[in-house]
Design a protein around this motif. Structure first.
Motif, short mmCIF file in Angstrom:
data_model
loop_
_atom_site.label_atom_id
_atom_site.label_comp_id
_atom_site.label_asym_id
_atom_site.label_seq_id
_atom_site.Cartn_x
_atom_site.Cartn_y
_atom_site.Cartn_z
N VAL A 1 0.57 -1.46 0.05
CA VAL A 1 -0.06 -0.05 0.04
C VAL A 1 1.10 1.23 0.15
O VAL A 1 1.95 1.44 0.84
CB VAL A 1 -1.02 0.23 1.21
CG1 VAL A 1 -1.80 1.33 1.19
CG2 VAL A 1 -1.85 -1.15 1.26
N VAL B 1 -0.26 5.23 -0.83
CA VAL B 1 -1.17 6.22 -1.24
C VAL B 1 -0.88 7.45 -0.74
O VAL B 1 -0.64 7.64 0.56
CB VAL B 1 -2.65 5.59 -0.94
CG1 VAL B 1 -3.82 6.91 -1.67
CG2 VAL B 1 -3.10 4.44 -1.15
N ASP C 1 -2.41 10.82 -6.58
CA ASP C 1 -3.07 10.12 -5.44
C ASP C 1 -3.81 11.13 -4.53
O ASP C 1 -3.68 12.42 -4.26
CB ASP C 1 -2.15 9.44 -4.61
CG ASP C 1 -1.56 8.27 -5.25
OD1 ASP C 1 -2.13 7.69 -6.01
OD2 ASP C 1 -0.18 7.67 -4.47
N VAL D 1 -13.98 1.27 -1.98
CA VAL D 1 -12.89 1.42 -2.81
C VAL D 1 -11.47 0.77 -2.41
O VAL D 1 -10.66 0.38 -3.06
CB VAL D 1 -12.20 3.09 -2.31
CG1 VAL D 1 -11.11 3.56 -3.01
CG2 VAL D 1 -13.61 3.91 -2.87
N LEU D 2 -11.39 0.12 -1.05
CA LEU D 2 -10.34 -0.62 -0.68
C LEU D 2 -10.45 -1.95 -1.53
O LEU D 2 -9.43 -2.46 -1.98
CB LEU D 2 -10.27 -0.65 0.87
CG LEU D 2 -9.91 0.48 1.41
CD1 LEU D 2 -9.89 0.01 3.03
CD2 LEU D 2 -8.30 0.99 1.24
N SER D 3 -11.79 -2.46 -1.51
CA SER D 3 -11.96 -3.68 -2.16
C SER D 3 -11.42 -3.78 -3.63
O SER D 3 -10.75 -4.45 -4.25
CB SER D 3 -13.33 -4.23 -1.99
OG SER D 3 -13.68 -5.36 -2.65
N GLY D 4 -12.08 -2.63 -4.26
CA GLY D 4 -11.87 -2.79 -5.78
C GLY D 4 -10.32 -2.03 -5.95
O GLY D 4 -9.85 -2.78 -7.17
N LYS D 5 -9.64 -1.32 -5.40
CA LYS D 5 -8.41 -1.00 -5.71
C LYS D 5 -7.25 -2.21 -5.33
O LYS D 5 -6.11 -2.40 -5.94
CB LYS D 5 -7.81 0.17 -5.20
CG LYS D 5 -6.66 0.98 -5.52
CD LYS D 5 -6.54 2.18 -5.26
CE LYS D 5 -5.04 2.72 -5.59
NZ LYS D 5 -4.85 3.00 -7.10
N TYR D 6 -7.58 -2.78 -4.03
CA TYR D 6 -6.58 -3.46 -3.58
C TYR D 6 -6.87 -4.82 -3.31
O TYR D 6 -6.30 -5.77 -2.78
CB TYR D 6 -6.18 -3.01 -2.24
CG TYR D 6 -5.25 -1.72 -2.11
CD1 TYR D 6 -3.79 -1.45 -2.75
CD2 TYR D 6 -5.86 -0.40 -2.13
CE1 TYR D 6 -3.30 -0.17 -2.87
CE2 TYR D 6 -5.13 0.82 -2.13
CZ TYR D 6 -3.78 0.97 -2.70
OH TYR D 6 -3.11 2.01 -2.74
#
Length: 474
Positions: free
Chosen positions: A155, A157, A163, A229-234
């Motif tokens: 991670v 960001v 960013d 967002v966290l699920s989709g990106k990471y």
């Protein structure tokens, strides 16, 4: 015994070398803001310089000898580089030791919550900080998340200009009368250093079949948006925070400071300025075979007492030297003890630079000044030198001779006036082996703040002094 300013002795070639080193240093501390990132960068630089993994040599039983270059790593957060010399290791090593952790905010294991239409991450500060300095400035999030299926997710960001960034909010002065009556230690409480990460609610489309998702979005819509967002990106779920190491650090690059560009302002210079210069000094040996084995130790956890498996207080250093000696045909407890007791070390850690704005806490003739070169602290500690390693007079003389022979600008200092405070380093830990150890490093202004200040001349002299020490055969 006032020391002269190092800048005065530089010709054009030296000025160019100083600027080139500073530019590379700025890139290093801008791109490596955690101990994991520093360790990874150090290993990459070492391998490019011909260093081999000690673990591979151990597995294959590969013998090592003069000229062998090896690296070892502990849990991705501490690194040792060794360049084997022509003399037996049992006669002693020349060691540079620095730390690569810095004060910061750590994300707690159960951190994410929603309050009044904001999503926030709960933190626990790491190391000695002034809490109020961490409010109202752009922050980045660096670290790793380990999932139960064995994946390690990096991670990072907030440092790419594209960013988003994060922040700890502060109270407006119009409503801050009571806050301003508090002492500096209480203006912002540690438990209030939560970072703001979202304000937009998750909207569930009409006809959405996932009842649990609907209920969660109705209860905490902004929190659920962040999780989406966290699920989709990471690919990170909320449970994955349990096995994460996420560090909150100031966002943005280090930069030149001053009209004359003589200084550097950046995060984490305690102690990455000494770690960087130690690493560069070690690699500057190139393919030369030193007389005494040269070792660079970059460790974690100094800011919280050098504890744990990756701190200097662990057995990582001792075990690594034991493994190298075994492969060099010098294995055994007694040769190891002899090697350690006959070793010499520079505990490469920063010193408090004299600041005229706060002159009352310094004793000028025994203070470190920016621009006057590498600093040696015979002792640190607090009150009556409590918690300090106190280098012997004979060793101080030896170090003076090494610096003088290499024309390295250096100065000596204490950490402020007697009873004004104090501090410590890793020096006392390797000293327990009986080796000679002295603190040496770069003076810093605004130490432990989000943005610290150093002099380019001191960075340059530190790298030169560290290399001279590693090469010394006596």
């Amino acid at each position: 015994m006032e020391r002269d300013v190092a800048w005065k002795k530089y010709d054009d070639a030296a000025l160019d070398a100083c600027e080139a080193l500073a530019a590379d240093y700025i890139t290093f501390i801008s791109e490596n803001k955690t101990e994991r990132e520093c360790a990874t960068a150090a290993i990459a630089a070492a391998e490019a310089a011909g260093y081999e993994p000690l673990a591979d040599c151990m597995a294959a039983g590969t013998p090592v000898g003069p000229g062998s270059k090896l690296w070892a790593c502990a849990q991705g957060k501490a690194v040792i580089l060794a360049h084997v010399g022509s003399e037996p290791l049992s006669l002693g090593l020349n060691i540079l030791g620095a730390h690569i952790d810095s004060p910061r905010l750590d994300i707690k294991q159960n951190p994410l919550y929603e309050a009044n239409d904001f999503a926030l991450l709960d933190t626990h500060y790491y190391g000695g900080i002034k809490n109020y300095q961490w409010t109202a400035l752009p922050l980045a999030l660096h670290g790793v998340v380990a999932t139960t299926d064995g994946e390690i997710i990096d991670v990072n960001v907030g440092d790419d200009p594209a960013d988003p960034v994060f922040c700890v909010t502060d109270l407006l002065p119009h409503l801050g009368a009571q806050q301003m009556e508090k002492t500096g230690a209480k203006v912002v409480e540690g438990e209030d250093l939560d970072i703001l990460v979202g304000n937009r609610p998750l909207v569930i489309a009409e006809g959405e079949a996932d009842t649990d998702k609907k209920k969660a979005a109705e209860k905490d819509p902004v929190k659920q948006m962040v999780l989406s967002v966290l699920s989709g990106k990471y690919g990170i779920a909320e449970e994955d925070f349990l096995s994460a190491e996420l560090e909150v650090v100031p966002a943005g690059r280090a930069r030149d400071l001053g009209f004359d560009r003589s200084m550097v302002i950046g995060y984490g210079q305690d102690d990455r300025v000494c770690a960087y210069t130690s690493l560069r000094a070690q690699l500057a040996l190139g393919d030369d075979v030193p007389a005494r084995t040269a070792v660079c130790v970059l460790v974690d956890k100094e800011e919280i007492g050098s504890v744990g498996a990756t701190g200097m207080g662990s057995l990582f250093f001792e075990n690594t030297i034991a493994e190298i000696m075994e492969l060099a045909g010098e294995g055994g407890t007694l040769p190891l003890r002899r090697a350690l007791s006959r070793s010499r070390m520079l505990s490469s850690d920063v010193s408090a630079g004299f600041d005229p704005a706060y002159a009352s806490v310094f004793e000028a003739k025994n203070s470190a000044f920016l621009g006057r070169g590498l600093v040696f602290n015979k002792y640190t500690g607090a009150r009556g030198k409590s918690g300090s390693n106190d280098a012997s007079a004979e060793y101080v003389a030896q170090v003076r001779r090494i610096m003088d022979d290499a024309d390295v600008s250096f100065q000596t200092a204490e950490l402020g006036r007697v009873d004004a405070g104090g501090g410590g380093t890793i020096a006392y830990i390797p000293a327990k082996y009986g080796m000679d150890v002295i603190d040496s490093g770069v003076p810093v202004l605004s130490m432990h703040s989000p943005w610290e200040v150093t002099s380019k001349a001191d960075i340059y002299e530190a790298r030169r002094g560290y290399e001279a020490f590693l090469r010394d055969p006596s």
